[in-house]
Design a protein around this motif. Structure first.
Motif, PDB file in Angstrom:
ATOM      1  N   ASP A 133       0.821  -1.186   0.119  1.00 36.37           N
ATOM      2  CA  ASP A 133      -0.015   0.072  -0.042  1.00 36.37           C
ATOM      3  C   ASP A 133       0.880   1.306  -0.118  1.00 36.37           C
ATOM      4  O   ASP A 133       0.316   2.399  -0.763  1.00 36.37           O
ATOM      5  N   GLN A 137       0.473   4.414  -2.450  1.00 35.29           N
ATOM      6  CA  GLN A 137       0.360   5.629  -2.176  1.00 35.29           C
ATOM      7  C   GLN A 137       1.111   6.510  -2.571  1.00 35.29           C
ATOM      8  O   GLN A 137       0.939   7.704  -3.117  1.00 35.29           O
ATOM      9  N   HIS A 140       0.229   7.329  -6.289  1.00 35.69           N
ATOM     10  CA  HIS A 140      -0.720   8.356  -6.239  1.00 35.69           C
ATOM     11  C   HIS A 140      -0.460   9.766  -6.157  1.00 35.69           C
ATOM     12  O   HIS A 140      -0.862  10.592  -6.625  1.00 35.69           O
TER      13      HIS A 140
END
Length: 315
Positions: A133, A137, A140
């Protein structure tokens, strides 16, 4: 009816996508971030996937000894100085698993590439089991920081069939790939899926089952890669012992046409053959003439009236 934005090809190629998006052709510059892979560092294994060379699928990356990403990009861009190209290049993080490193280092190398004025975006080759994750992130955040540039993730699926996956030592189940795709979709990170055609003991129907599955997960793009048997790989040993044979040119063209016909016309085709280094190639040697393969493919598709998506509802 073939879409006009395909620029004369019977499928939606990466070249057409770039011309539609940037109004000119874009070239990839292959980079090496000196990362490893869980299939090589002992986490899952030490010999890599059965077909993988010592270069970790990055055999065409520019010379990288002690060179930064900026230096690699500068050297890579110089290779295109005599080509009639536009102003944009794709920074391709190619060798090994390019999300398999500490987060600060990943941020450093991605940012270095995205900061290059000549780069329109980055493409990151990795594995679905190497997308924690915190890495997602980071990608992103970089999308937000560089809104005028793209970030693509390339996942090596190769096949949906678990028996083949075990043979090639892929190291993760199909459910892991599906989870990674869901997470990437949720962040609007375009994904390119690698599929290998001609893996040992797979039938044409099995390969089409992989293609049909990919329609259901809706990737941005697909790379259709012919299986290459390269020197100094475990696949070479398996091949030379007579355990399987590679596809003939005729078989491969027929298979690629069938795959394209069953693929959604909205999926960008990033590759329909391969670029194995000639000095390492054991088989199939006919694939070394890439231009002939592409010309033959386009000719056969025109003669048959074939095009991408022609049979998406018939399998």
């Amino acid at each position: 009816m073939i879409k006009s934005e395909w620029h004369g090809k019977p499928y939606y190629s990466l070249d057409a996508y770039c011309k539609n998006t940037f109004q000119h052709k874009c070239y990839k510059v292959a980079l090496n971030t000196h990362m490893s892979c869980p299939n090589r560092d002992g986490t899952l294994g030490t010999r890599g996937c059965i077909f993988c060379s010592a270069g970790g699928s990055g055999d065409f990356a520019v010379s990288t000894a002690h060179k930064s990403i900026s230096e690699q990009l500068k050297e890579g861009l110089s290779l295109f100085r005599n080509k009639q190209v536009g102003q944009h290049f794709i920074a391709y993080f190619q060798a090994y698993t390019n999300t398999y490193a500490p987060l600060p280092y990943l941020e450093q190398v991605y940012t270095e590439a995205l900061s290059c004025p000549d780069v329109c975006g980055i493409s990151i080759a990795t594995r679905p089991d190497c997308l924690p994750d915190e890495v997602l992130q980071l990608l992103h955040r970089l999308q937000i920081t560089y809104p005028d540039k793209f970030i693509w993730v390339e996942l090596g699926l190769q096949t949906i069939h678990e028996e083949t996956a075990r043979l090639i030592r892929r190291g993760y189940p199909l459910s892991c790939f599906a989870e990674a795709m869901n997470k990437l979709h949720s962040l609007n990170i375009p994904t390119i899926v690698h599929v290998i055609l001609g893996l040992p003991h797979e039938t044409p129907r099995m390969m089409l089952e992989t293609i049909t599955y990919l329609n259901s997960v809706n990737p941005f793009g697909i790379k259709l890669q012919l299986l290459h048997v390269l020197k100094d790989t475990d696949l070479a040993d398996y091949y030379l012992k007579g355990n399987f044979r590679t596809l003939s040119k005729e078989e491969y063209l027929s298979l690629v046409i069938s795959c394209l016909e069953h693929l959604s016309p909205d999926i960008v085709i990033h590759r329909v053959t391969g670029d194995g280094p000639k000095e390492m190639m054991i088989a199939p040697l006919w694939s070394c003439n890439k231009r002939d393969v592409l010309n033959s493919l386009h000719k056969q598709m025109r003669e048959k009236g074939s095009y991408q998506g022609a049979k998406t509802d018939t399998f």
